[in-house]
Structures are given as structure tokens and as C-alpha cells.
Motif scaffolding. Structure first.
Motif, PDB file in Angstrom:
ATOM      1  N   LEU A   1       2.346   3.186 -12.687  1.00 29.64           N
ATOM      2  CA  LEU A   1       2.244   4.583 -12.265  1.00 29.64           C
ATOM      3  C   LEU A   1       3.615   5.232 -12.128  1.00 29.64           C
ATOM      4  O   LEU A   1       3.762   6.437 -12.345  1.00 29.64           O
ATOM      5  N   SER A   2       4.632   4.454 -11.761  1.00 31.01           N
ATOM      6  CA  SER A   2       5.979   5.006 -11.650  1.00 31.01           C
ATOM      7  C   SER A   2       6.537   5.373 -13.019  1.00 31.01           C
ATOM      8  O   SER A   2       7.304   6.334 -13.152  1.00 31.01           O
ATOM      9  N   LEU A   3       6.160   4.611 -14.034  1.00 26.98           N
ATOM     10  CA  LEU A   3       6.626   4.910 -15.398  1.00 26.98           C
ATOM     11  C   LEU A   3       5.801   6.013 -16.050  1.00 26.98           C
ATOM     12  O   LEU A   3       6.287   6.696 -16.961  1.00 26.98           O
ATOM     13  N   TRP A   4       4.568   6.190 -15.582  1.00 24.10           N
ATOM     14  CA  TRP A   4       3.674   7.194 -16.170  1.00 24.10           C
ATOM     15  C   TRP A   4       3.939   8.525 -15.465  1.00 24.10           C
ATOM     16  O   TRP A   4       3.242   8.923 -14.551  1.00 24.10           O
ATOM     17  N   ARG A   5       4.974   9.212 -15.895  1.00 24.78           N
ATOM     18  CA  ARG A   5       5.410  10.459 -15.269  1.00 24.78           C
ATOM     19  C   ARG A   5       5.346  11.620 -16.261  1.00 24.78           C
ATOM     20  O   ARG A   5       5.263  11.421 -17.472  1.00 24.78           O
ATOM     21  N   PHE A   6       5.444  12.829 -15.692  1.00 27.09           N
ATOM     22  CA  PHE A   6       5.440  14.043 -16.499  1.00 27.09           C
ATOM     23  C   PHE A   6       6.687  14.861 -16.207  1.00 27.09           C
ATOM     24  O   PHE A   6       7.404  14.619 -15.238  1.00 27.09           O
ATOM     25  N   ASP A   7       6.950  15.820 -17.044  1.00 29.29           N
ATOM     26  CA  ASP A   7       8.157  16.624 -16.902  1.00 29.29           C
ATOM     27  C   ASP A   7       8.073  17.600 -15.740  1.00 29.29           C
ATOM     28  O   ASP A   7       9.080  18.105 -15.270  1.00 29.29           O
ATOM     29  N   GLN A   8       6.867  17.894 -15.277  1.00 31.53           N
ATOM     30  CA  GLN A   8       6.712  18.833 -14.167  1.00 31.53           C
ATOM     31  C   GLN A   8       5.666  18.317 -13.202  1.00 31.53           C
ATOM     32  O   GLN A   8       4.841  17.461 -13.534  1.00 31.53           O
TER      33      GLN A   8
ATOM     34  N   LEU B   1       0.826  -1.210   0.000  1.00 33.70           N
ATOM     35  CA  LEU B   1       0.000   0.000   0.000  1.00 33.70           C
ATOM     36  C   LEU B   1       0.860   1.260   0.000  1.00 33.70           C
ATOM     37  O   LEU B   1       0.526   2.251  -0.662  1.00 33.70           O
ATOM     38  N   VAL B   2       1.977   1.236   0.732  1.00 32.01           N
ATOM     39  CA  VAL B   2       2.878   2.391   0.728  1.00 32.01           C
ATOM     40  C   VAL B   2       3.512   2.574  -0.653  1.00 32.01           C
ATOM     41  O   VAL B   2       3.644   3.703  -1.149  1.00 32.01           O
ATOM     42  N   ALA B   3       3.902   1.471  -1.276  1.00 34.68           N
ATOM     43  CA  ALA B   3       4.520   1.552  -2.605  1.00 34.68           C
ATOM     44  C   ALA B   3       3.572   2.177  -3.626  1.00 34.68           C
ATOM     45  O   ALA B   3       3.948   3.068  -4.398  1.00 34.68           O
ATOM     46  N   LEU B   4       2.330   1.714  -3.635  1.00 30.65           N
ATOM     47  CA  LEU B   4       1.356   2.259  -4.577  1.00 30.65           C
ATOM     48  C   LEU B   4       1.038   3.712  -4.259  1.00 30.65           C
ATOM     49  O   LEU B   4       0.803   4.529  -5.167  1.00 30.65           O
ATOM     50  N   PHE B   5       1.039   4.069  -2.991  1.00 29.48           N
ATOM     51  CA  PHE B   5       0.813   5.455  -2.579  1.00 29.48           C
ATOM     52  C   PHE B   5       1.910   6.356  -3.146  1.00 29.48           C
ATOM     53  O   PHE B   5       1.634   7.430  -3.695  1.00 29.48           O
ATOM     54  N   ILE B   6       3.173   5.938  -2.999  1.00 33.07           N
ATOM     55  CA  ILE B   6       4.290   6.755  -3.506  1.00 33.07           C
ATOM     56  C   ILE B   6       4.234   6.871  -5.014  1.00 33.07           C
ATOM     57  O   ILE B   6       4.434   7.952  -5.589  1.00 33.07           O
ATOM     58  N   ALA B   7       3.951   5.761  -5.679  1.00 33.61           N
ATOM     59  CA  ALA B   7       3.907   5.787  -7.140  1.00 33.61           C
ATOM     60  C   ALA B   7       2.801   6.681  -7.662  1.00 33.61           C
ATOM     61  O   ALA B   7       2.923   7.259  -8.752  1.00 33.61           O
ATOM     62  N   ALA B   8       1.711   6.805  -6.901  1.00 35.36           N
ATOM     63  CA  ALA B   8       0.567   7.598  -7.362  1.00 35.36           C
ATOM     64  C   ALA B   8       0.730   9.084  -7.118  1.00 35.36           C
ATOM     65  O   ALA B   8      -0.059   9.881  -7.641  1.00 35.36           O
TER      66      ALA B   8
ATOM     67  N   TRP C   1      -4.761  14.445 -15.806  1.00 36.38           N
ATOM     68  CA  TRP C   1      -6.091  14.131 -15.288  1.00 36.38           C
ATOM     69  C   TRP C   1      -6.376  12.639 -15.399  1.00 36.38           C
ATOM     70  O   TRP C   1      -6.869  12.005 -14.451  1.00 36.38           O
ATOM     71  N   ALA C   2      -6.040  12.045 -16.536  1.00 33.47           N
ATOM     72  CA  ALA C   2      -6.263  10.608 -16.736  1.00 33.47           C
ATOM     73  C   ALA C   2      -5.421   9.789 -15.753  1.00 33.47           C
ATOM     74  O   ALA C   2      -5.893   8.787 -15.195  1.00 33.47           O
ATOM     75  N   ARG C   3      -4.176  10.226 -15.530  1.00 32.55           N
ATOM     76  CA  ARG C   3      -3.326   9.492 -14.594  1.00 32.55           C
ATOM     77  C   ARG C   3      -3.876   9.572 -13.175  1.00 32.55           C
ATOM     78  O   ARG C   3      -3.839   8.584 -12.434  1.00 32.55           O
ATOM     79  N   ALA C   4      -4.381  10.737 -12.776  1.00 32.46           N
ATOM     80  CA  ALA C   4      -4.927  10.891 -11.432  1.00 32.46           C
ATOM     81  C   ALA C   4      -6.146   9.997 -11.229  1.00 32.46           C
ATOM     82  O   ALA C   4      -6.290   9.354 -10.181  1.00 32.46           O
ATOM     83  N   VAL C   5      -7.024   9.946 -12.207  1.00 27.53           N
ATOM     84  CA  VAL C   5      -8.202   9.079 -12.105  1.00 27.53           C
ATOM     85  C   VAL C   5      -7.783   7.617 -12.041  1.00 27.53           C
ATOM     86  O   VAL C   5      -8.289   6.833 -11.225  1.00 27.53           O
ATOM     87  N   PHE C   6      -6.822   7.242 -12.880  1.00 28.75           N
ATOM     88  CA  PHE C   6      -6.329   5.864 -12.878  1.00 28.75           C
ATOM     89  C   PHE C   6      -5.715   5.508 -11.523  1.00 28.75           C
ATOM     90  O   PHE C   6      -5.912   4.405 -10.998  1.00 28.75           O
ATOM     91  N   ALA C   7      -4.975   6.455 -10.946  1.00 31.05           N
ATOM     92  CA  ALA C   7      -4.339   6.205  -9.651  1.00 31.05           C
ATOM     93  C   ALA C   7      -5.376   5.980  -8.566  1.00 31.05           C
ATOM     94  O   ALA C   7      -5.236   5.075  -7.731  1.00 31.05           O
ATOM     95  N   VAL C   8      -6.423   6.804  -8.548  1.00 29.21           N
ATOM     96  CA  VAL C   8      -7.465   6.655  -7.530  1.00 29.21           C
ATOM     97  C   VAL C   8      -8.187   5.321  -7.689  1.00 29.21           C
ATOM     98  O   VAL C   8      -8.419   4.594  -6.714  1.00 29.21           O
TER      99      VAL C   8
END
Length: 425
Positions: A316-323, A256-263, A336-343
Motif C-alpha cells: 500500500l505504501s508503494l501504491w500511491r498517486f500523484d494527488q 496495525l498502526v503501520a497498515l493504517f498509515i499506509a492505507a 477506488w481499487a486501492r481503497a477497496v484493497f486497503a479495507v
């Protein structure tokens, strides 16, 4: 209703439990600890068994007297555990302060003497507890935990005497391995918990020393989680339930901690691995395959859930942005899509662990999953969704999804019960 163990009607003469017949020489019964809830259930069952004539009052009293009430976590447990942790940290701090008034050899011998003294004290207390039948006493576990902590002081003092830098991951690894071996040698749960945590910390530190970043940290944590859960399943297969629980529950917490950090919506480091990370993933995968092949249905569900957490963490760790997403109120469509996917991903995994807690009949796992989900949704509400929906709205959405899932699950359960009754009729 379950039936108690009884003597078969055709038991030969002289069998234990036959009225009027001599039995073997009575021996001291083994006293087993049970929670108040378990004792309440047992007393109710004994009353039913007596009313049905399955056991007589003497047998019912003998069965009841084999169990003593003991809560899993009492004030004495908490105070003794905290005291052991503080003393252990104090010993390590004492080593770190160099003790300039003593030579390195004297310091090392002093730490060894303290460590061996604690080991001896713990085993003397354990022998006395077993002799007196005081199975609910938490003192032995606290002293064993303190002995495992003192071993860390020995390791760091030995490294200091040998001019080994204190900030080396291998020292934590040796400490954790020693604590785990000590736990298995004395069948102690408290040093096992410490050892598992130290080994996981060593692995993550080793991975981070080769390359920092969200991918390395979160993936290492998720790999350690999968390995821990798999080891717990293997322990259950050989009947070591007391040792299986720490591996499983710490593994669930790490996942759970790992997924939290990745998100988290931060542009944190590069997606780069290391040899240590790949080896850790390989070991975790091998243990998972063994657990899946040999475990039962619930075991396979638990391992599959941990493997899913690892896969989602990597994604989620690979799905990153430049900022960082928090830098702007105007979320791009990808963020926005990544945030919804993370939740959705975290909701699914945390709910799975909550369900698993019910299947395993362990409230700690359910509370852990619930607390993790609440913290995650709160962070996401302030970090990402504030420009879109309020935190209250996000909690309402997640709550409605959980209620809907629970209704569907209960409907499936009732349908299964109905089909079973039809099949048996």
C-alpha cells in the motif's frame, strides 16, 4: 475436566500427602496472584475434585490458599502508572529547561542522584514485597517505571553537558536500551514496556531522518512490529511469558498502526528507503525465521500474521498517486481499487489479531484489534468512500463480512470436534 496433581497410589511410605505418615518439614507456600475469573474457575474445579474424592477438604483448602485475587488493571495501577509517567516527563522537561542556576556538572550529578535513589527505592520495596508476600502491590512497578524514566533525564543531561544536540535519535535509543536492560535485570514489566516503545520510536525516527514519506514511516513501523512479535515468540519458547506479552502486544499495535498509515489516501512523500530501514527489515526477517522455525502452531500463525501486515504495508505504501484522493469526489478507478484493497487488507489483519487474542486468551489483543478496525473503517468512510457509499453502509458491509467469517469459523470448529469424536469412538 482437568485433574489436580495427586500423589501416586504406589508412593513410598513417608511421601507427602500420605495419611498418617510424616512428611518433610513444611515450608511457606509460594503465593501466586490470579484474576477473579481464574479463582472462580479454580474454586469450581476444587469442588468437583472433592465431590469425586480426588482431594480432601484439607488439600483443597491448601491449594486455594496459594492464590490471591488480583485484577490486572486496578485504579491504583492506573493512577500510579500515570503518576510515574508525569514525574518522568517532568524530570526530562526540567533538564530541557537547562536549569540555568546550576552548572552542567551539578545538573548531571543531581539527575544521577535522583536516578540511583529511585533504583534503590524500587529494590527496597521489591524486597519488602517479596518478604511480606504482597505480590499484588503495583507500587514497585510504578517506582521501577519512574526509575527508567529518570534514566532518560540522565541521558539527556549528559548529552547537554557534552554539547550533543538534544534532537538526536541516538539519545532516545540509548534511553530505550537502558530501560530494557534495567527491566531484564530486575524482571520488571513496566520498564520493559517503556523500553520497547522507546526503541521502536528510535528506529522510526532514525529511518525518518534519512527520508520522510509514508513508505519510510509505515514500513519502519511494520518492521518493528514483526521484530517485536518474533522476540515475544522467542521469549515464550524459553518460558518467559511475562516478558513475551509486552513484545507481542506492542508489536501487534505497531503493525496495525503501520497498515493504517499506509492505507491513508494521501500522496505523502516518495517510496524511498535508507540503510537503517534495510537493516531493520533484515533484522526483523531474521528474527521471524527463528520464531517460525522454533515456535508452535499458534506462534507461527502470529508471526505469519505480522509478516503479512508488513507485506501489505509495503504494497500500500508503494501504491500511491500523484494527488490526494480526498481532493476530488470523482475517484479514478485506480484509487477506488486501492481503497477497496486497503479495507479488505486491514479487515483481514485486524480480524486475524482478534482471533489470535482468543487463541492466546488475552482480551487486550482482541479489544485492540476491534478498536483499530472501527477507527480504520470510520476514517476510510469519511476519507474515501463518502462519494460511493455512506459510512453506515460501509459499516454494514464490514459487519456482514465479519459475521460471515465468524459463522464459517464456528462451522469449521464444530466439524473438527465432530471428526475428533468419531476418530476417538
Amino acid at each position: 475436566m482437568t485433574a489436580p496433581p495427586t500423589i501416586p497410589p504406589n508412593a513410598p511410605a513417608g511421601s507427602p500427602g500420605q495419611p498418617g505418615q510424616p512428611g518433610p518439614t513444611p515450608h511457606t507456600p509460594v503465593v501466586v496472584t490470579a484474576t477473579p475469573g481464574q479463582l472462580h474457575w479454580l474454586e469450581g474445579q476444587l469442588a468437583h475434585w472433592q465431590s469425586e474424592g480426588l482431594v480432601d477438604p484439607v488439600a483443597a483448602s491448601a491449594i486455594r490458599n496459594r492464590y490471591v485475587a488480583s485484577r490486572r488493571f486496578t485504579l491504583s495501577h492506573i493512577v500510579l502508572t500515570l503518576g510515574a509517567c508525569f514525574v518522568g516527563l517532568g524530570l526530562i522537561w526540567l533538564v530541557a529547561s537547562n536549569l540555568d542556576q546550576m552548572s552542567p556538572l551539578v545538573r548531571f550529578l543531581l539527575m544521577v542522584a535522583i536516578w540511583l535513589g529511585l533504583i534503590g527505592t524500587a529494590e527496597v520495596l521489591a524486597a519488602r514485597r517479596e518478604r511480606e508476600g504482597d505480590t499484588a502491590s503495583p507500587v514497585v512497578g510504578a517506582v521501577r517505571l519512574l526509575a527508567a524514566g529518570a534514566f532518560g533525564a540522565v541521558v539527556f543531561q549528559a548529552a547537554q553537558s557534552l554539547q550533543v544536540p538534544a534532537f538526536e535519535p541516538i539519545l532516545v535509543g540509548v534511553w530505550g536500551l537502558g530501560a530494557v536492560l534495567w527491566a531484564y535485570a530486575v524482571r520488571g514489566v513496566a520498564p520493559l514496556v517503556l523500553g520497547i516503545g522507546l526503541i521502536a520510536f528510535w528506529f522510526v525516527w532514525q529511518v525518518m531522518s534519512a527520508g520522510e514519506g509514508a513508505f519510510a514511516v509505515s514500513t519502519a513501523l511494520a518492521a518493528a512490529a514483526l521484530a517485536g512479535v518474533s522476540v515475544g515468540v522467542v521469549h515464550s519458547m524459553v518460558g518467559w511469558r511475562d516478558f513475551a506479552l509486552p513484545w507481542r502486544e506492542i508489536g501487534a499495535a505497531l503493525g496495525l498502526v503501520a497498515l493504517f498509515i499506509a492505507a491513508l489516501p494521501f500522496a505523502w512523500g516518495e517510496a524511498a528507503g535508507s540503510i537503517a530501514l534495510w537493516l531493520g527489515l533484515a533484522v526483523a526477517g531474521g528474527l521471524a525465521v527463528l520464531a517460525l522455525a522454533r515456535g508452535d502452531r499458534v506462534d507461527r500463525f502470529e508471526v505469519a500474521l505480522s509478516a503479512l501486515a508488513l507485506a501489505l504495508t509495503i504494497a500500500l505504501s508503494l501504491w500511491r498517486f500523484d494527488q490526494d484522493v480526498m481532493d476530488t469526489a470523482n475517484l479514478p478507478p485506480g484509487a477506488w481499487a486501492r481503497a477497496v484493497f486497503a479495507v479488505v487488507a486491514y479487515l483481514f489483519v485486524a480480524s486475524g489479531y482478534a482471533v489470535l487474542g482468543g487463541m492466546r486468551d488475552t482480551s487486550r489483543l482482541t479489544w485492540l484489534a476491534t478498536a483499530a478496525l472501527v477507527i480504520f473503517v470510520t476514517v476510510q468512510a469519511f476519507a474515501v468512500f463518502a462519494p460511493i457509499v455512506s459510512g453506515a453502509a460501509l459499516f454494514l458491509i464490514v459487519g456482514l463480512v465479519l459475521i460471515g467469517t465468524g459463522i464459517l469459523a464456528d462451522r469449521g470448529r464444530r466439524r473438527l470436534v465432530s471428526e475428533t469424536k468419531e476418530a476417538l469412538s
